[in-house]
Design a protein around this motif. Structure first.
Motif, PDB file in Angstrom:
ATOM      1  N   ASN A 185     -56.001 -26.490 115.482  1.00 57.19           N
ATOM      2  CA  ASN A 185     -57.431 -26.831 115.624  1.00 57.19           C
ATOM      3  C   ASN A 185     -58.287 -25.531 115.617  1.00 57.19           C
ATOM      4  O   ASN A 185     -57.829 -24.441 116.279  1.00 57.19           O
ATOM      5  N   ILE A 186     -59.322 -25.574 114.954  1.00 58.03           N
ATOM      6  CA  ILE A 186     -60.255 -24.399 114.654  1.00 58.03           C
ATOM      7  C   ILE A 186     -60.299 -23.734 116.343  1.00 58.03           C
ATOM      8  O   ILE A 186     -60.433 -22.525 116.399  1.00 58.03           O
ATOM      9  N   ALA A 187     -60.818 -24.603 117.291  1.00 62.90           N
ATOM     10  CA  ALA A 187     -61.031 -24.170 118.592  1.00 62.90           C
ATOM     11  C   ALA A 187     -60.011 -23.245 119.373  1.00 62.90           C
ATOM     12  O   ALA A 187     -60.380 -22.310 119.924  1.00 62.90           O
ATOM     13  N   ASP A 188     -58.711 -23.389 118.819  1.00 59.59           N
ATOM     14  CA  ASP A 188     -57.376 -22.897 119.440  1.00 59.59           C
ATOM     15  C   ASP A 188     -57.396 -21.382 119.010  1.00 59.59           C
ATOM     16  O   ASP A 188     -56.689 -20.501 119.566  1.00 59.59           O
ATOM     17  N   LEU A 189     -57.830 -21.160 117.782  1.00 50.98           N
ATOM     18  CA  LEU A 189     -57.262 -20.129 117.059  1.00 50.98           C
ATOM     19  C   LEU A 189     -58.593 -18.900 116.700  1.00 50.98           C
ATOM     20  O   LEU A 189     -58.342 -18.017 116.196  1.00 50.98           O
ATOM     21  N   VAL A 190     -59.865 -19.714 116.971  1.00 49.29           N
ATOM     22  CA  VAL A 190     -61.088 -18.877 116.296  1.00 49.29           C
ATOM     23  C   VAL A 190     -62.054 -18.419 117.705  1.00 49.29           C
ATOM     24  O   VAL A 190     -62.065 -19.311 118.136  1.00 49.29           O
ATOM     25  N   ARG A 191     -62.382 -17.479 117.587  1.00 46.20           N
ATOM     26  CA  ARG A 191     -63.400 -16.931 118.333  1.00 46.20           C
ATOM     27  C   ARG A 191     -64.872 -16.545 117.602  1.00 46.20           C
ATOM     28  O   ARG A 191     -64.554 -15.937 116.766  1.00 46.20           O
ATOM     29  N   PHE A 192     -65.999 -17.059 118.165  1.00 48.16           N
ATOM     30  CA  PHE A 192     -67.084 -16.754 117.528  1.00 48.16           C
ATOM     31  C   PHE A 192     -68.075 -15.836 118.365  1.00 48.16           C
ATOM     32  O   PHE A 192     -68.196 -15.953 119.551  1.00 48.16           O
ATOM     33  N   PHE A 193     -68.888 -15.173 117.397  1.00 44.60           N
ATOM     34  CA  PHE A 193     -69.692 -13.951 118.239  1.00 44.60           C
ATOM     35  C   PHE A 193     -70.979 -14.023 117.268  1.00 44.60           C
ATOM     36  O   PHE A 193     -70.937 -13.827 116.180  1.00 44.60           O
ATOM     37  N   GLY A 194     -72.133 -14.577 117.975  1.00 46.32           N
ATOM     38  CA  GLY A 194     -73.272 -14.572 117.420  1.00 46.32           C
ATOM     39  C   GLY A 194     -73.592 -15.459 116.360  1.00 46.32           C
ATOM     40  O   GLY A 194     -74.450 -15.322 115.879  1.00 46.32           O
ATOM     41  N   GLU A 196     -73.802 -19.856 115.359  1.00 45.84           N
ATOM     42  CA  GLU A 196     -74.080 -20.981 116.012  1.00 45.84           C
ATOM     43  C   GLU A 196     -73.253 -21.711 116.806  1.00 45.84           C
ATOM     44  O   GLU A 196     -73.543 -22.359 117.853  1.00 45.84           O
ATOM     45  N   ALA A 197     -71.929 -21.574 116.387  1.00 39.62           N
ATOM     46  CA  ALA A 197     -70.795 -22.037 117.263  1.00 39.62           C
ATOM     47  C   ALA A 197     -70.585 -21.664 118.480  1.00 39.62           C
ATOM     48  O   ALA A 197     -69.797 -22.187 119.301  1.00 39.62           O
ATOM     49  N   ASP A 198     -70.967 -20.406 118.865  1.00 39.38           N
ATOM     50  CA  ASP A 198     -70.674 -19.811 120.108  1.00 39.38           C
ATOM     51  C   ASP A 198     -71.815 -20.284 120.960  1.00 39.38           C
ATOM     52  O   ASP A 198     -71.776 -19.951 122.294  1.00 39.38           O
ATOM     53  N   GLU A 199     -72.889 -20.919 120.781  1.00 39.45           N
ATOM     54  CA  GLU A 199     -74.187 -21.310 121.562  1.00 39.45           C
ATOM     55  C   GLU A 199     -73.533 -22.036 122.796  1.00 39.45           C
ATOM     56  O   GLU A 199     -72.380 -23.132 122.445  1.00 39.45           O
ATOM     57  N   GLY A 200     -73.644 -21.896 123.866  1.00 36.13           N
ATOM     58  CA  GLY A 200     -73.227 -22.631 125.333  1.00 36.13           C
ATOM     59  C   GLY A 200     -71.647 -22.261 125.681  1.00 36.13           C
ATOM     60  O   GLY A 200     -71.416 -22.715 126.696  1.00 36.13           O
ATOM     61  N   GLU A 201     -71.046 -21.388 124.999  1.00 37.81           N
ATOM     62  CA  GLU A 201     -70.059 -20.686 125.538  1.00 37.81           C
ATOM     63  C   GLU A 201     -70.118 -19.756 126.732  1.00 37.81           C
ATOM     64  O   GLU A 201     -71.243 -19.244 126.921  1.00 37.81           O
TER      65      GLU A 201
END
Ligand SMILES: Cc1cc2nc3c(=O)[nH]c(=O)nc-3n(C[C@H](O)[C@H](O)[C@H](O)COP(=O)(O)O)c2cc1C
Length: 201
Positions: A185-194, A196-201
């Motif tokens: 799963n993408i969510a298990d292995l990737v961290r997003f910074f700045g 769209e995907a990190d909104e709400g984290e």
């Protein structure tokens, strides 16, 4: 060809690539024009310093037989107490699919480019070959196993002391549609910074 043009069908092909075990491969393997495209793809990979730190050895038919003979002899010499099952596996290793491309990582010291980067380029080359085969309607599998580390095999290929076998790339056609392998799963292995995907984290 415009690099800014989206090619959604190409991403579908990319996302459906998967390995097929060699025992599930049948003839035909890639023909000469397909092999040429696969090798072209193999060499069109990121290569820091333009060092071409990879070499390719293509085996079919008699070439596979000769390589098999070298593998089995070396395996027996190094493993005199091996089982008959191990021997049979090694005996069939080079012949387990219609076409074999051995990819060697052959780093150069002509420029101060890190060894790791040159080895990564060989990995990219292997992946490009698997992708190209998939796009051309063939299947592939990237193996290493004992022969990748055998000095006798290295010597047969004329590899130098700093060279490594990055992989045995086997190609053929799929005997049947394989079952899907679970994918991360993408969510298990990737961290997003700045993004769209990190909104709400
Ligand atoms: C460098 C490398 C060496 C590998 N060697 C082997 C191997 O010797 N035996 C094996 O069963 N799988 C090996 N694999 C795994 C298979 O190539 C492949 O990743 C696996 O079958 C799943 O395939 P897929 O994710 O491409 O569908 C290796 C993978 C890599 C990257």
């Amino acid at each position: 060809m415009s690099l800014n043009k989206a090619r959604p069908e190409a991403i579908d092909v990319l996302l459906t690539r998967r390995s097929v075990k060699t025992r599930d491969m049948i003839a035909p393997g890639p023909d000469a024009p397909a092999l040429a495209r696969i090798l072209e793809a193999a060499m069109r990979v990121p290569d820091h310093g333009k060092l071409t730190p990879w070499r390719f050895f293509v085996f079919e038919g008699e070439g596979q037989e000769a390589l098999s003979a070298i593998i089995i002899r070396a395996f027996q010499q190094e493993n005199p107490d091996c089982t008959s099952a191990q021997l049979a596996k090694m005996e069939g290793f080079a012949r387990q699919a219609p076409l074999l491309v051995v990819l060697a990582s052959c780093p150069s010291d002509a420029k101060p480019i890190a060894l790791w980067e040159q080895q990564l380029s060989a990995g990219a080359s292997a992946m490009a070959m698997l992708m190209a085969a998939h796009m051309l309607g063939y299947v592939g599998q990237w193996l290493t196993d004992w022969p990748a580390y055998s000095p006798a095999v290295h010597s047969h290929l004329g590899l130098g002391s700093g060279d490594r076998i990055a992989g045995f790339l086997f190609f053929g056609s799929a005997a049947a549609q394989p079952t899907e392998r679970p994918r991360p799963n993408i969510a298990d292995l990737v961290r997003f910074f700045g993004t769209e995907a990190d909104e709400g984290e």
